[in-house]
Write a protein that holds these residues in place. Structure first.
Motif, short mmCIF file in Angstrom:
data_model
loop_
_atom_site.label_atom_id
_atom_site.label_comp_id
_atom_site.label_asym_id
_atom_site.label_seq_id
_atom_site.Cartn_x
_atom_site.Cartn_y
_atom_site.Cartn_z
N TYR A 1 24.27 -2.17 6.60
CA TYR A 1 25.29 -2.85 7.77
C TYR A 1 26.69 -2.70 6.61
CZ TYR A 1 20.75 -4.34 9.53
OH TYR A 1 19.60 -4.35 9.95
N HIS A 2 27.57 -2.11 7.10
CA HIS A 2 28.93 -2.22 6.25
C HIS A 2 29.45 -3.68 6.38
CE1 HIS A 2 29.06 1.75 5.01
NE2 HIS A 2 29.33 2.31 6.35
N PHE B 1 34.79 3.59 7.86
CA PHE B 1 33.62 3.48 7.98
C PHE B 1 32.92 4.91 8.10
CE2 PHE B 1 35.27 -0.09 9.82
CZ PHE B 1 34.83 -1.26 8.98
N ARG C 1 29.00 7.51 6.62
CA ARG C 1 27.70 7.18 6.30
C ARG C 1 27.48 8.32 5.10
NH1 ARG C 1 28.19 5.34 10.71
NH2 ARG C 1 26.95 4.44 11.87
N TRP D 1 24.40 0.94 10.31
CA TRP D 1 25.36 0.55 11.45
C TRP D 1 26.84 0.06 10.92
CZ3 TRP D 1 20.15 -0.36 11.02
CH2 TRP D 1 19.51 -0.01 12.30
N ASP D 2 27.81 0.47 11.40
CA ASP D 2 28.92 -0.01 10.90
C ASP D 2 29.28 -1.49 10.99
OD1 ASP D 2 29.51 2.55 10.16
OD2 ASP D 2 30.40 3.10 12.20
N PHE E 1 35.88 5.58 12.42
CA PHE E 1 34.55 5.68 12.45
C PHE E 1 34.28 7.06 12.52
CE2 PHE E 1 35.72 1.54 14.37
CZ PHE E 1 34.78 0.61 14.01
N ARG F 1 27.97 2.42 16.03
CA ARG F 1 28.85 1.90 15.22
C ARG F 1 29.07 0.52 15.04
NH1 ARG F 1 30.85 6.88 16.40
NH2 ARG F 1 30.59 8.24 14.65
#
Length: 562
Positions: A239-240, A265, A267, A276-277, A301, A312
């Motif tokens: 999780y960002h 954001f 991966r 998940w962002d 994104f 996202r």
């Protein structure tokens, strides 16, 4: 420890700023620092052997003791001025970490009773100053703070760099984390787990967690007004960014509000199953401050390394370790009845990647309200908003009672790469208004609203008329009924008469009911005409009665499919 002359010489070599004098002894528990010193170097608390170990890049020694003594040295409390609150007092000097590689294995820098919670620590740049943290270490672990600043350091490993906790409030000073790199942390680079901690500014940082752990880049809790995450690069996390309500005193607060702008954001290819962002945790007590004022603007994104099951934005409850209820583990996949209200997405660049069907928002809650999406979408074929299948019942949510409502999606800036490409705004169409001037979405798939442009006159003469021309284009019959709604507001509605322009197109026998939100000002007609595949022309004629002069007329024409 060394004498003053040696410390002054080392400070000059390393670029530290020393003004005034201080004295230390090997047995002293604290360092007395002259009030004129505005910045001290951590080297002032080290032996020459330790300094050489750091500057050579070998970093074989543990520098924890010296770093903790330096933190204590900058905690000198000074009184505020007359009538000032205590948190406006100045603290001791700032702490400088010269270029080199340091090792810290403590439980986290903090302050003692009677010392200032305010601190400023800076390195020589994330390219030059690096701190290797022990496996079970935070660099800063502090029960609340009146304000702090950390900048220009590369933090490697450990639990993470910053952990602020407690149930107090900070409504005074600003706090900053700037120009830092965080890599290989096992929990979270920055964790703020308090009740009310506004004005935290996270800027120009890079986040890259341990790919074998369920890491979070930034965790922010509770009421965070005035906070921001800007110009950061989020590369590798489960999780960002996590936004969650605080849980103190049997009630929940937040999360809200914060500006998240101009970030990237994406991966990085890694061993994680799904990522998940943004993870927003619903508020289980109230819709107030449960997302209101949270703005995502001008972020990228990216479509790199997307997988089926990613999204996202994730809206889901959290699983908590009961032995440590403030520690976040991962999200729950059970149905949530918590509130998420007021999120705004504006001018974000959102890309997708085939064959993965990755929605922009995935929600486990049945209470998603006042959400606005106004972004640029590129090659997205999955629904922009997708509710978990366990809470979907046909075109409605189970046991919803209209708690999900008043959401809006703007498809003006949808980019499609072939003429036949379309976008599905949501997997449930009943709770969204759609702006779609270029017909990117099948019009039978979602409710949308057009405010008729001809109507902005205050007075009509008896000879004037209004003709509403609407075309409903049906590419495929995916609905059972299509409902048309004509809403007219006027200070004199009794002066208007409405009839179909062509009886074979609009048959008044099909009118379901006539209602008025306010009988004195509003006329609302709702009906279900017979429509065919292709283009269907809807024409209405609105005229005035012979002896009447209607005033302040506005007309809105909408339709939605079921």
């Amino acid at each position: 420890m060394k004498n003053f002359n040696k410390s002054r010489r080392l400070a000059l070599i390393t670029g530290a700023t020393l003004i005034g004098t201080y004295s230390t002894t090997s047995s002293a528990k604290t360092t007395e620092i002259n009030k004129k010193i505005d910045e001290i170097s951590v080297f002032d608390f080290m032996t020459e052997e330790e300094i050489l170990d750091i500057t050579s890049g070998e970093s074989k020694l543990d520098h924890t003791l010296a770093i903790e003594k330096a933190r204590e040295a900058i905690s000198q409390r000074k009184n505020a001025q007359h009538n000032e609150p205590s948190w406006l007092a100045t603290n001791g000097p700032n702490l400088y970490l010269p270029p080199g590689t340091y090792r810290y294995s403590g439980s986290g820098l903090t302050y003692k009773n009677g010392q200032s919670s305010i601190f400023k620590i800076r390195g020589a740049g994330s390219e030059s100053t690096k701190i290797i943290l022990g496996d079970n270490s935070w660099f800063v672990k502090q029960k609340h703070t009146a304000g702090f600043s950390i900048s220009d350091i590369h933090f490697y490993g450990g639990f993470g760099a910053v952990f602020i906790y407690g149930n107090g409030t900070n409504v005074g000073r600003f706090s900053y984390v700037e120009r830092c790199v965080f890599s290989e942390y096992s929990i979270s680079a920055i964790s703020q787990l308090t009740k009310d901690f506004p004005y935290l500014k996270i800027r120009d940082c890079l986040f890259r967690g341990d790919q074998h752990k369920k890491t979070k880049g930034v965790v922010l809790t509770g009421l965070i007004a005035g906070s921001e995450i800007t110009d950061c690069d989020f590369q590798s996390n489960t999780y960002h960014v996590v936004l969650r309500p605080s849980k103190f005193g049997g009630s929940e607060h937040g999360p809200s509000p914060i500006n998240i702008r101009n970030n990237g954001f994406f991966r990085w290819p890694d061993h994680r199953k799904n990522t998940w962002d943004i993870w927003v945790v619903p508020n289980n007590n109230t819709s107030k401050n449960s997302g209101r004022g949270i703005l995502f603007e001008s972020n990228k994104f990216g479509n790199e390394s997307l997988r089926t099951g990613d999204s996202r934005v994730l809206i889901a409850n959290e699983m908590i370790d009961e032995k440590n209820p403030q520690e976040i583990w991962e999200h729950e996949t059970t149905t949530s009845t918590g509130h998420c209200r007021g999120l705004r997405f504006k001018n974000n660049n959102i890309s997708s990647k085939e064959p993965f069907k990755t929605p922009f928002i995935y929600s486990f809650t049945t209470r998603l309200t006042d959400i606005t999406l106004d972004d640029q979408y590129d090659s997205i074929t999955a629904p922009l908003v997708e509710f978990d299948k366990k809470i979907v019942n046909g075109n409605r949510l189970v046991n919803n009672n209209e708690n999900t409502r008043d959401n809006h999606i703007n498809l003006t800036n949808y980019i499609k790469h072939n003429p036949n490409q379309t976008i599905k705004p949501a997997n449930i169409t009943a709770y969204f208004k759609l702006t779609d001037p270029h017909f990117h979405a099948p019009e039978s798939s979602i409710e949308y609203e057009n405010e008729y442009k001809l109507i902005e006159k205050s007075i009509f003469t008896t000879t004037e008329k209004i003709i509403i021309n609407e075309t409903i284009k049906i590419e495929e019959k995916t609905f059972n009924t299509l409902t048309l709604i004509l809403t007219i507001t006027s200070s004199t509605p009794e002066a208007l008469q409405i009839r179909s322009y062509s009886e074979n197109v609009l048959d008044y026998k099909k009118i379901i009911h006539t209602i008025g939100d306010d009988e004195k000002t509003t006329i609302k007609l709702q009906w279900q005409p017979r429509l065919n595949k292709g283009e269907n022309k809807i024409k209405l004629l609105i005229t005035t009665k012979e002896t009447a002069t209607p005033k302040n007329v506005k007309i809105k024409f909408t339709h939605h499919a079921n």
